[in-house]
Design a protein around this motif. Structure first.
Motif, mmCIF file in Angstrom:
data_model
loop_
_atom_site.group_PDB
_atom_site.id
_atom_site.type_symbol
_atom_site.label_atom_id
_atom_site.label_comp_id
_atom_site.label_asym_id
_atom_site.label_seq_id
_atom_site.Cartn_x
_atom_site.Cartn_y
_atom_site.Cartn_z
ATOM 1 N N THR A 431 14.886 50.037 6.821
ATOM 2 C CA THR A 431 15.097 48.862 6.027
ATOM 3 C C THR A 431 16.443 48.747 5.620
ATOM 4 O OG1 THR A 431 14.260 49.909 3.885
ATOM 5 C CG2 THR A 431 12.783 48.576 4.869
ATOM 6 N N ALA A 432 17.038 50.194 5.324
ATOM 7 C CA ALA A 432 18.281 50.408 5.091
ATOM 8 C C ALA A 432 19.475 49.828 6.348
ATOM 9 C CB ALA A 432 18.879 51.618 4.529
ATOM 10 N N LYS A 433 18.707 50.153 7.454
ATOM 11 C CA LYS A 433 19.496 49.877 8.731
ATOM 12 C C LYS A 433 19.556 48.307 8.783
ATOM 13 C CE LYS A 433 18.657 50.112 13.733
ATOM 14 N NZ LYS A 433 17.737 50.679 14.854
ATOM 15 N N TYR A 434 18.426 47.720 8.402
ATOM 16 C CA TYR A 434 18.691 46.226 8.516
ATOM 17 C C TYR A 434 19.081 45.540 7.198
ATOM 18 C CZ TYR A 434 16.814 46.341 13.110
ATOM 19 O OH TYR A 434 16.663 46.777 14.568
ATOM 20 N N HIS A 435 19.802 46.125 6.417
ATOM 21 C CA HIS A 435 19.997 45.614 5.087
ATOM 22 C C HIS A 435 18.855 44.977 4.257
ATOM 23 C CE1 HIS A 435 24.866 45.817 5.874
ATOM 24 N NE2 HIS A 435 24.088 46.834 6.109
ATOM 25 N N LEU A 436 17.635 45.529 4.055
ATOM 26 C CA LEU A 436 16.674 45.048 3.287
ATOM 27 C C LEU A 436 16.424 45.966 2.309
ATOM 28 C CD1 LEU A 436 14.504 44.206 6.256
ATOM 29 C CD2 LEU A 436 15.309 42.646 4.981
ATOM 30 N N THR A 437 16.257 45.503 1.084
ATOM 31 C CA THR A 437 16.020 46.122 -0.286
ATOM 32 C C THR A 437 14.407 46.634 -0.214
ATOM 33 O OG1 THR A 437 15.869 44.393 -1.490
ATOM 34 C CG2 THR A 437 18.244 45.350 -1.564
ATOM 35 N N LEU A 438 14.257 47.505 -1.081
ATOM 36 C CA LEU A 438 12.667 47.963 -1.444
ATOM 37 C C LEU A 438 12.462 47.980 -2.901
ATOM 38 C CD1 LEU A 438 12.402 50.772 1.250
ATOM 39 C CD2 LEU A 438 11.383 48.584 1.288
ATOM 40 N N ASP A 439 11.425 47.212 -3.434
ATOM 41 C CA ASP A 439 10.439 47.527 -4.503
ATOM 42 C C ASP A 439 9.260 48.035 -4.071
ATOM 43 O OD1 ASP A 439 9.814 47.318 -7.146
ATOM 44 O OD2 ASP A 439 9.443 45.320 -6.985
ATOM 45 N N LEU A 440 8.992 49.362 -4.581
ATOM 46 C CA LEU A 440 8.098 50.089 -4.287
ATOM 47 C C LEU A 440 6.847 50.092 -5.262
ATOM 48 C CD1 LEU A 440 9.893 53.351 -2.612
ATOM 49 C CD2 LEU A 440 9.050 51.157 -1.496
ATOM 50 N N HIS A 441 5.883 49.688 -4.838
ATOM 51 C CA HIS A 441 4.545 49.419 -5.640
ATOM 52 C C HIS A 441 3.430 50.439 -5.213
ATOM 53 C CE1 HIS A 441 5.038 46.268 -8.811
ATOM 54 N NE2 HIS A 441 6.016 46.273 -8.344
ATOM 55 N N GLY A 442 2.181 50.806 -5.906
ATOM 56 C CA GLY A 442 1.397 51.629 -5.494
ATOM 57 C C GLY A 442 1.993 53.070 -5.173
ATOM 58 N N ILE A 443 2.968 53.483 -5.869
ATOM 59 C CA ILE A 443 3.739 54.574 -5.354
ATOM 60 C C ILE A 443 3.772 55.501 -6.236
ATOM 61 C CG2 ILE A 443 6.090 53.487 -6.226
ATOM 62 C CD1 ILE A 443 6.109 55.294 -2.962
ATOM 63 N N TYR A 444 4.105 56.866 -5.763
ATOM 64 C CA TYR A 444 4.300 57.791 -6.907
ATOM 65 C C TYR A 444 5.472 57.878 -7.295
ATOM 66 C CZ TYR A 444 6.851 59.436 -2.745
ATOM 67 O OH TYR A 444 7.707 59.526 -1.663
ATOM 68 N N LYS A 445 5.510 58.767 -8.599
ATOM 69 C CA LYS A 445 6.681 58.845 -9.496
ATOM 70 C C LYS A 445 7.923 58.910 -8.782
ATOM 71 C CE LYS A 445 6.184 63.215 -8.785
ATOM 72 N NZ LYS A 445 5.361 63.811 -7.995
ATOM 73 N N PRO A 446 9.119 58.256 -9.306
ATOM 74 C CA PRO A 446 10.497 58.650 -8.486
ATOM 75 C C PRO A 446 10.872 59.916 -8.460
ATOM 76 C CG PRO A 446 10.687 56.590 -10.171
ATOM 77 C CD PRO A 446 9.245 57.310 -10.421
ATOM 78 N N THR A 447 11.256 60.405 -7.280
ATOM 79 C CA THR A 447 11.890 61.949 -7.225
ATOM 80 C C THR A 447 13.223 61.857 -6.872
ATOM 81 O OG1 THR A 447 10.868 61.949 -5.079
ATOM 82 C CG2 THR A 447 9.593 62.918 -6.822
ATOM 83 N N GLY A 448 13.967 60.719 -7.216
ATOM 84 C CA GLY A 448 15.253 60.827 -6.793
ATOM 85 C C GLY A 448 15.734 60.033 -5.494
ATOM 86 N N LEU A 449 14.592 59.398 -5.030
ATOM 87 C CA LEU A 449 14.597 58.694 -3.983
ATOM 88 C C LEU A 449 15.761 57.706 -3.850
ATOM 89 C CD1 LEU A 449 13.603 59.056 -0.991
ATOM 90 C CD2 LEU A 449 11.881 57.426 -1.563
ATOM 91 N N ASN A 450 15.918 56.945 -5.180
ATOM 92 C CA ASN A 450 16.931 55.784 -5.378
ATOM 93 C C ASN A 450 18.303 56.403 -5.313
ATOM 94 O OD1 ASN A 450 15.694 57.092 -7.706
ATOM 95 N ND2 ASN A 450 17.097 55.756 -8.847
ATOM 96 N N ARG A 451 18.572 57.401 -5.333
ATOM 97 C CA ARG A 451 20.031 58.139 -5.142
ATOM 98 C C ARG A 451 20.200 58.434 -3.433
ATOM 99 N NH1 ARG A 451 22.756 64.041 -6.692
ATOM 100 N NH2 ARG A 451 24.852 63.541 -5.733
#
Length: 661
Positions: A431-451
Motif C-alpha cells: 500500500t505504501a508503494k501505491y501511496h495508500l494509507t491504512l486503518d487496521l481493524h481486527g488487529i493485534y496491539k500496535p508494536t511500533g509498525l506505524n513508525r
C-alpha cells in the motif's frame, strides 16, 4: 541486527571486573540510576528488575527453544559489552513531533551463535534475542517469565475466543485481580499492567514484531507469575462464507520459522511512578524499526464521516438510505459541510461473500463517487478484509490508487501468529508503494509498525464504541474508558470510533444495534477526541443527528488530531479519571473523562503561554446525571494564572479549547 543509524554513541564501556558481582552476574542501570537490571547466567538465564532499590521482578527466566537445541540452556558467555546511548526520534502522526531517549545497553554474546541485548531506560527495561546462524531455524517456543516480587494487582485483557484463544479481535475490558487470584484458564493479550504499590506500575509490551508471533501471557497464580504464550504456526486454513475471511483450522507444534540470522521482537517492561506517565510512555515507538517507505508527505490524516456504526441510519431524506449512491453522496455532503476530510465506505461496497474486492456492487458507481467527493474536498477510504486484500494485493492497490481512493480500512485479521504478522507487513509495504494509507481493524496491539510504515495511520485493538451495539451495561465502558488510555495507548494510537449523540446513564443504557447509544454523557464523548491518541478519528453517528447537534459537531471538527506538538496528562488515576492536554501551535485542547463516579476537577491553567486565551468549555449539564445528553457550553477569557472548577457527572467528561487571542 540492533539499529545503530540514529544512535549517538556517548561512551563505550567494555565490561570490567567492577561490573561483575560474581562470575555470572552482570548489572546495567538506567541513566538516572533509578532502574537496575541484573542478569544472572547459571544453568539457565534469568534477570531481576529493581526500581529505587526495590525488587519488582525476580528470576525472570528466559530461553529460546529451537528444533535443534535451547538457547539459554547451560549458557556460556563469550563477551559482554555495555554502551551508553542517546537517541533522537522523529515521529509522524504521533502524540509529539519528536522525543529524545537515553539508555544504557548491555550486549551479551553467548557460545552457540546467539546474543541477548538489554536496554535500560529511565522509564523501563527492554531485551531481545539475536541469532547469527547460517541455516534457517525453527522456533518451537520462547520462554519469557515475568515473576513478581509480591502479590501485585494485575490488569489483564483476556481472549474472547474459546475455540481458538489466539484468534479474536483483541478487544476486551480488563480483568483486575491480585496475581494469586488471576484466571489461569485463559490467555491475556498485551499490553498488561501490574500495580506494584506506591504508585509504581510495570506494563508489559512488545515492539518490532516482525516474522514472529505476538506475545500473550498466561497467569500462574501459585508462582505469582505471568508466562509468555504464543500462537503456533498455522498449517491449514478454512474460509468463512460470510466475509471470505480466512481462519486457521490446524496449527503445528512450533511458533516460528525464520532465517538463522535475525533480531527477535523487543520484550518491554515500562516502569512508571505516576499514572500520568503511562499514556505518554514512548518505548514501543522508540524501539521500533525506523521508516522503511521513504517520503511520506502524501499521507493525510484527519476525521472521518463513518457509515457502519449508525447503520447508514439517516432520515428526513427523499431516498432510501443504504449502500447506494444517494446515501454516500449525502455522507460526502455532510463531510464537506464540516470540513471532514474522509468518508469510509464500510462493508458492503463489494459483495463480502465473494472475496473479490475488485468488483464493486451494481448499486455503486465508485468512479462517480470519488469524483463527487474530490469536488467537495472529501476523500474516500474503502473497507476490506485482510486476506481478501492480500489475495489481490498489487492488483487492488494499483486499481484503487489510480482511481483516486485514499486508502483502505482493513479488517478481520483476528490473529497475530507468524503468518498473520507477515501478512500485515506485506500489505503495509504494498500500500505504501501505491501511496495508500491504512486503518487496521481486527488487529493485534500496535508494536511500533506505524513508525516503520508511516502510511499506517491508526489501529483498532480496543474495546471501542462498536461494542455498545451489542454489550450490556455489565461491560463497564466508563471504567474501561479511564483504564485503557493508561495501558493500551502506551503502545500506539487507537481507532475507538467515538462521537455518539445518543447518550445514556448507567440506568438507561441498553444495546440497540440499528440505533446505538453510548454509555455516559455527551461531554464524555466530546472529550475522547482529545484524550485519545487517534490521527484518524471517526464520527460514528449519522449526519441527520449530527445536523441537529451542530455545536457539538463544530467542536469535534475544531479539535486537531494531527500536528500535535505536545501531549500532557495533567491529572489522572487509572480506572478512575483522566485529564489530557494537547498543544497545537500556541493553542491547547483539554479533555477529561470519569468513570461512573461524579467528581470535580480543579484545572490549573499554568501550562498556558503568555497572554489571553479564549476558553470554550463543554461540560456536563446540571441534569446530565439523569439526561446524559445534557451539556453546557460556556465561553470566557483566561490566562495562565487562571483556574477552572469543572463538575463531571457520573460517566461524564468535559472538553475545552484554549485559543490564544
Amino acid at each position: 541486527m540492533v539499529q545503530k543509524s540514529l544512535l549517538t554513541l556517548v561512551s563505550l564501556l567494555v565490561l570490567s571486573l567492577g561490573n561483575v558481582l560474581n562470575a555470572k552476574e552482570y548489572v546495567v542501570s538506567s541513566p538516572d540510576k533509578a532502574i537496575q537490571m541484573k542478569l544472572v547466567v547459571e544453568e539457565d538465564i534469568s534477570y531481576d528488575v529493581m526500581y529505587h532499590g526495590k525488587t519488582l521482578m525476580k528470576q525472570n527466566q528466559i530461553a529460546l527453544e529451537l528444533s535443534n537445541g535451547v538457547l539459554g540452556q547451560s549458557p556460556v558467555v563469550k563477551k559482554v559489552k555495555q554502551k551508553a546511548f542517546q537517541e533522537h526520534v522523529d515521529c509522524f502522526n504521533y502524540r509529539c513531533p519528536s522525543f529524545d531517549v537515553s539508555y544504557n545497553e548491555m550486549y551479551v554474546t553467548f557460545k552457540g551463535d546467539y546474543a541477548l541485548v538489554f536496554r535500560v531506560y529511565n522509564d523501563g527495561v527492554a531485551y531481545r534475542w539475536e541469532t547469527k546462524m547460517k541455516e534457517d531455524i525453527v522456533v518451537r517456543n520462547e520462554q519469557a517469565d515475568f515473576n513478581w516480587a509480591e502479590d501485585y494487582v494485575v490488569y489483564l485483557p483476556f481472549t474472547t475466543s474459546k475455540k481458538d484463544p489466539y484468534a479474536m479481535a483483541f478487544q476486551n475490558i480488563y480483568s483486575v485481580s491480585k496475581i494469586s487470584e488471576a484466571d489461569n484458564s485463559k490467555v491475556a493479550f498485551l499490553p498488561v499492567t501490574a500495580d506494584c504499590g506506591d504508585g509504581v506500575k510495570v506494563t508489559i509490551l512488545e515492539s518490532d514484531l516482525e516474522n514472529y508471533p505476538g506475545m500473550f501471557v498466561l497467569a500462574d497464580p501459585k508462582a505469582r507469575a505471568l508466562k509468555a504464550d504464543f500462537a503456533e504456526y498455522p498449517e491449514e486454513y478454512a474460509v468463512n462464507s460470510t466475509r471470505a475471511m480466512k481462519y486457521v483450522t490446524k496449527r503445528s507444534d512450533d511458533i516460528a520459522r525464520c532465517q538463522g540470522t535475525r533480531s527477535f521482537p523487543w520484550r518491554i517492561m515500562a516502569i512508571t511512578s505516576d499514572d500520568t506517565q503511562m499514556p505518554v510512555n514512548n518505548l514501543v515507538y522508540a524501539l521500533a524499526s525506523p521508516n522503511r517507505i521513504g517520503d511520506y508527505s502524501w499521507v493525510k490524516s484527519g476525521k472521518v464521516a463513518w457509515d457502519w456504526w449508525n447503520d447508514w441510519g439517516i432520515w428526513n431524506v427523499d431516498f432510501k438510505a443504504g449502500i447506494n449512491m444517494d446515501t454516500y453522496k449525502h455522507y460526502i455532503d455532510f463531510a464537506a459541510e464540516n470540513k471532514i476530510g474522509y468518508v469510509v465506505l464500510d462493508e458492503g461496497w463489494y459483495n463480502p461473500k465473494s472475496g473479490d474486492m475488485l468488483t464493486v456492487i451494481p448499486e455503486l458507481n465508485l468512479e462517480e463517487l470519488i469524483a463527487y467527493g474530490k469536488s467537495k474536498g472529501v476523500d474516500l477510504i474503502l473497507w476490506t478484509v485482510f486476506n481478501v486484500l492480500d489475495d489481490q494485493l498489487e492488483e487492488a492497490c494499483k486499481k484503487y490508487s489510480e482511481m483516486g481512493i485514499s486508502g483502505f480500512k482493513v479488517d478481520f485479521l483476528d490473529r497475530d501468529d507468524q503468518t498473520g504478522v507477515e501478512m500485515v507487513y506485506r500489505i503495509a509495504e504494498m500500500t505504501a508503494k501505491y501511496h495508500l494509507t491504512l486503518d487496521l481493524h481486527g488487529i493485534y496491539k500496535p508494536t511500533g509498525l506505524n513508525r516503520t510504515f508511516p502510511n499506517i495511520i491508526n489501529f483498532e485493538s480496543v474495546f471501542g464504541m462498536e461494542e455498545m451495539k451489542w454489550s450490556t451495561v455489565e461491560k463497564d465502558m466508563m471504567e474501561y474508558d479511564v483504564t485503557m488510555p493508561f495501558i493500551r495507548m502506551m503502545c500506539g494510537p487507537i481507532d475507538y470510533t467515538p462521537g455518539a449523540m445518543r447518550n445514556a446513564t448507567k440506568k438507561d443504557f441498553q444495546p440497540i444495534y440499528y440505533n446505538p447509544m453510548s454509555q455516559g454523557t455527551r461531554c464524555h464523548q466530546l472529550a475522547t477526541y482529545i484524550v485519545h491518541d487517534s490521527p484518524l478519528t471517526m464520527l460514528a453517528d449519522n449526519p441527520t443527528i449530527y445536523r441537529q447537534e451542530q455545536p457539538c459537531v463544530d467542536f469535534i471538527c475544531s479539535v486537531p488530531n494531527t500536528g500535535i506538538e505536545e501531549t500532557r496528562v495533567l491529572q489522572g488515576k487509572m480506572g478512575e479519571y483522566i485529564v489530557t492536554a494537547r498543544r497545537v501551535g500556541k493553542n491547547w485542547y483539554v479533555g477529561g473523562l470519569t468513570d461512573w463516579n461524579a467528581r470535580t476537577v480543579k484545572l490549573d491553567l499554568s501550562f498556558l503561554g503568555e497572554g489571553n486565551y479564549e476558553a470554550v468549555l463543554f461540560s456536563d449539564g446540571v441534569n446530565a446525571g439523569k439526561q446524559a445528553a445534557d451539556y453546557k457550553k460556556t465561553e470566557q477569557t483566561v490566562e495562565r494564572s487562571s483556574s477552572l472548577q469543572i463538575d463531571l457527572a457520573p460517566g461524564g467528561g468535559f472538553a475545552l479549547s484554549l485559543i490564544q487571542k
